[in-house]
Design a protein around this motif. Structure first.
Motif, PDB file in Angstrom:
ATOM      1  N   LEU A   1       0.825  -1.210   0.000  1.00 30.48           N
ATOM      2  CA  LEU A   1       0.000   0.000   0.000  1.00 30.48           C
ATOM      3  C   LEU A   1       0.859   1.260   0.000  1.00 30.48           C
ATOM      4  CD1 LEU A   1      -2.818  -1.013   2.523  1.00 30.48           C
ATOM      5  CD2 LEU A   1      -2.961  -0.889   0.022  1.00 30.48           C
ATOM      6  N   ALA A   2       1.973   1.222   0.723  1.00 27.36           N
ATOM      7  CA  ALA A   2       2.871   2.373   0.738  1.00 27.36           C
ATOM      8  C   ALA A   2       3.482   2.607  -0.639  1.00 27.36           C
ATOM      9  CB  ALA A   2       3.972   2.162   1.788  1.00 27.36           C
ATOM     10  N   ALA A   3       3.867   1.516  -1.319  1.00 25.83           N
ATOM     11  CA  ALA A   3       4.425   1.654  -2.672  1.00 25.83           C
ATOM     12  C   ALA A   3       3.380   2.196  -3.639  1.00 25.83           C
ATOM     13  CB  ALA A   3       4.952   0.303  -3.149  1.00 25.83           C
ATOM     14  N   ALA A   4       2.125   1.725  -3.522  1.00 29.04           N
ATOM     15  CA  ALA A   4       1.064   2.224  -4.393  1.00 29.04           C
ATOM     16  C   ALA A   4       0.790   3.701  -4.143  1.00 29.04           C
ATOM     17  CB  ALA A   4      -0.209   1.390  -4.184  1.00 29.04           C
ATOM     18  N   ALA A   5       0.774   4.106  -2.871  1.00 27.57           N
ATOM     19  CA  ALA A   5       0.554   5.514  -2.550  1.00 27.57           C
ATOM     20  C   ALA A   5       1.691   6.385  -3.082  1.00 27.57           C
ATOM     21  CB  ALA A   5       0.421   5.682  -1.033  1.00 27.57           C
ATOM     22  N   ALA A   6       2.923   5.885  -2.985  1.00 27.99           N
ATOM     23  CA  ALA A   6       4.063   6.648  -3.502  1.00 27.99           C
ATOM     24  C   ALA A   6       3.978   6.796  -5.016  1.00 27.99           C
ATOM     25  CB  ALA A   6       5.365   5.960  -3.101  1.00 27.99           C
ATOM     26  N   LEU A   7       3.547   5.750  -5.711  1.00 30.55           N
ATOM     27  CA  LEU A   7       3.432   5.825  -7.164  1.00 30.55           C
ATOM     28  C   LEU A   7       2.358   6.823  -7.588  1.00 30.55           C
ATOM     29  CD1 LEU A   7       3.755   2.075  -8.241  1.00 30.55           C
ATOM     30  CD2 LEU A   7       5.388   3.906  -8.663  1.00 30.55           C
ATOM     31  N   VAL A   8       1.223   6.792  -6.917  1.00 29.24           N
ATOM     32  CA  VAL A   8       0.117   7.685  -7.298  1.00 29.24           C
ATOM     33  C   VAL A   8       0.450   9.142  -7.006  1.00 29.24           C
ATOM     34  CG1 VAL A   8      -2.287   8.268  -6.814  1.00 29.24           C
ATOM     35  CG2 VAL A   8      -1.605   5.869  -7.036  1.00 29.24           C
ATOM     36  N   SER A   9       1.136   9.393  -5.894  1.00 27.32           N
ATOM     37  CA  SER A   9       1.416  10.777  -5.499  1.00 27.32           C
ATOM     38  C   SER A   9       2.746  11.299  -6.035  1.00 27.32           C
ATOM     39  CB  SER A   9       1.436  10.876  -3.966  1.00 27.32           C
ATOM     40  OG  SER A   9       2.490  10.083  -3.417  1.00 27.32           O
ATOM     41  N   LEU A  10       3.505  10.472  -6.721  1.00 27.13           N
ATOM     42  CA  LEU A  10       4.852  10.869  -7.149  1.00 27.13           C
ATOM     43  C   LEU A  10       4.882  12.154  -7.967  1.00 27.13           C
ATOM     44  CD1 LEU A  10       7.858   9.934  -7.126  1.00 27.13           C
ATOM     45  CD2 LEU A  10       7.388   8.814  -9.313  1.00 27.13           C
ATOM     46  N   PRO A  11       4.022  12.345  -8.981  1.00 26.78           N
ATOM     47  CA  PRO A  11       4.105  13.575  -9.774  1.00 26.78           C
ATOM     48  C   PRO A  11       3.848  14.851  -8.984  1.00 26.78           C
ATOM     49  CG  PRO A  11       2.820  11.909 -10.917  1.00 26.78           C
ATOM     50  CD  PRO A  11       3.013  11.428  -9.520  1.00 26.78           C
ATOM     51  N   PHE A  12       3.242  14.766  -7.792  1.00 31.73           N
ATOM     52  CA  PHE A  12       2.900  15.958  -7.033  1.00 31.73           C
ATOM     53  C   PHE A  12       4.058  16.465  -6.167  1.00 31.73           C
ATOM     54  CE2 PHE A  12      -1.063  13.577  -7.668  1.00 31.73           C
ATOM     55  CZ  PHE A  12      -1.790  14.522  -8.366  1.00 31.73           C
ATOM     56  N   TRP A  13       5.094  15.657  -5.994  1.00 30.91           N
ATOM     57  CA  TRP A  13       6.197  16.109  -5.147  1.00 30.91           C
ATOM     58  C   TRP A  13       7.579  15.811  -5.722  1.00 30.91           C
ATOM     59  CZ3 TRP A  13       9.209  11.951  -3.837  1.00 30.91           C
ATOM     60  CH2 TRP A  13       8.598  10.685  -3.848  1.00 30.91           C
TER      61      TRP A  13
END
Length: 366
Positions: free
Chosen positions: A49-61
């Motif tokens: 879940l942490a990896a999925a959250a990082a992938l989804v939010s990556l372009p924002f930071w």
């Protein structure tokens, strides 16, 4: 059937004579210490879940450079999982897997340049289908006439033949390849920007990974693991070993071509190097570093290699040395790869002795 008989392609499942009377007991699947703990699944789920959250939010930071590296990791993950389907779960090695990657990359590049109106999902499906069609006769000949190292060298030779043919093809750009590949559109949205294409890449990769997960953790995957452990016993139990391996070879080739079709518009250039030996070694190294008998091993290996490459990008000549040293240390000290180290750490932290939850799937690691 004889060596050149094709009856094995359609013959029904049959038990060997005496199999009903013998009824040999199945050996239990070897699992690492602590893998049967029901609580061990919780850290794995949290990490996923942490990896999925990082992938989804990556372009924002993240910076554009990091986003591009993440795109390469996603492509390498799909490519590595396609190879690991053969090696880690079917016990068959292919040293020329880049040939199927190149088929998908060149078909995607050619169609995007000459037929820009074709929907990109159809391009991806067409690349996978073409690779599967090519893999069918290759697999029939290769899997029936060669095994082990012979099969690995045969696939490597076929990949080199494809690379030479591409370098002499005028329509494919000869040695220069195809450049200025346009980014596609999807559902009326342009994927020209790196961020837009990144989100599409995340979704497309998730679909392929979910499909491979369903195959590997279903009855077909269990049959492949039985073949890897003991092909002769699998035949005795009624499994059509040749047909199972051929199906895995075709599915692996289709997934590799899918990864190549995603990579072409990402880098916007495709050259004969896509079918070279260096490209074939990429999924091998990612799988060995992450863990060959783990489904998520190639993904973790690709992320580690990408992180090392990005962190040492300013150290000229030292990036390959550091990557090679880390890979050597992992292979010697942790044969199960980085995933094996993770499971060891979880086993040390969590108490043992709990029963596995119903439906839990435990991967075998050696």
């Amino acid at each position: 059937p004889g060596t050149w008989s094709f009856r094995w392609l359609w013959q029904r499942r049959q038990r060997a004579p005496g199999a009903e009377r013998a009824s040999p007991a199945r050996d239990p699947v070897a699992v690492p210490a602590g893998a049967q703990d029901a609580g061990a699944a919780r850290p794995n789920l949290l990490l996923l879940l942490a990896a999925a959250a990082a992938l989804v939010s990556l372009p924002f930071w993240a910076s554009p450079g990091v986003i591009f590296v993440a795109c390469l990791v996603l492509v390498s993950t799909v490519f590595g999982m396609s190879w690991n389907l053969l090696f880690g779960f079917a016990g068959t090695a292919s040293f020329g897997h880049a040939a199927f990657f190149a088929i998908g990359a060149y078909l995607s590049a050619w169609m995007l340049k000459t037929l820009p109106g074709v929907p990109f999902p159809l391009v991806l499906i067409g690349a996978a289908a073409l690779s599967a069609v090519v893999a069918l006769p290759v697999g029939i000949v290769a899997l029936r006439r060669a095994t082990g190292v012979q099969l690995a060298i045969l696939t490597l030779a076929l990949a080199e033949v494809l690379r030479v043919l591409i370098s002499y093809s005028r329509s494919l750009g000869r040695d220069e390849g195809l450049s200025a590949i346009p980014r596609p559109t999807f559902a009326g949205m342009s994927l020209v920007s790196d961020t837009a294409y990144y989100f599409f890449l995340v979704g497309a990769s998730a679909v392929v990974i979910a499909g491979l997960w369903a195959v590997i953790h279903g009855s077909y995957g269990r049959s492949l693991r039985a073949i890897r452990q003991d092909a002769q016993r699998a035949r005795f139990l009624g499994i059509n070993v040749d047909r199972m391996l051929l199906g895995a070879f075709i599915l692996s080739a289709a997934a590799a071509a899918f990864a190549g079709a995603l990579a072409a518009p990402l880098s916007q250039i495709v050259s004969p190097a896509a079918a070279a030996v260096a490209r074939s070694t990429e999924p091998m190294l990612n799988t060995l570093l992450g863990g060959a008998h783990s489904f998520w091993g190639p993904a973790l290996g690709a992320a580690i290699f990408a992180g090392i490459g990005y962190g040492t990008r300013t150290l000229a000549g030292l990036s390959e040395l550091i990557s090679g040293g880390i890979l050597l240390a992992v292979v010697l000290l942790a044969p199960a790869g980085a995933v094996g180290l993770w499971h060891r750490a979880v086993a040390l932290i969590r108490p043992r002795g709990r029963d596995a939850a119903p439906g839990d799937v435990v991967e075998e690691r050696r």
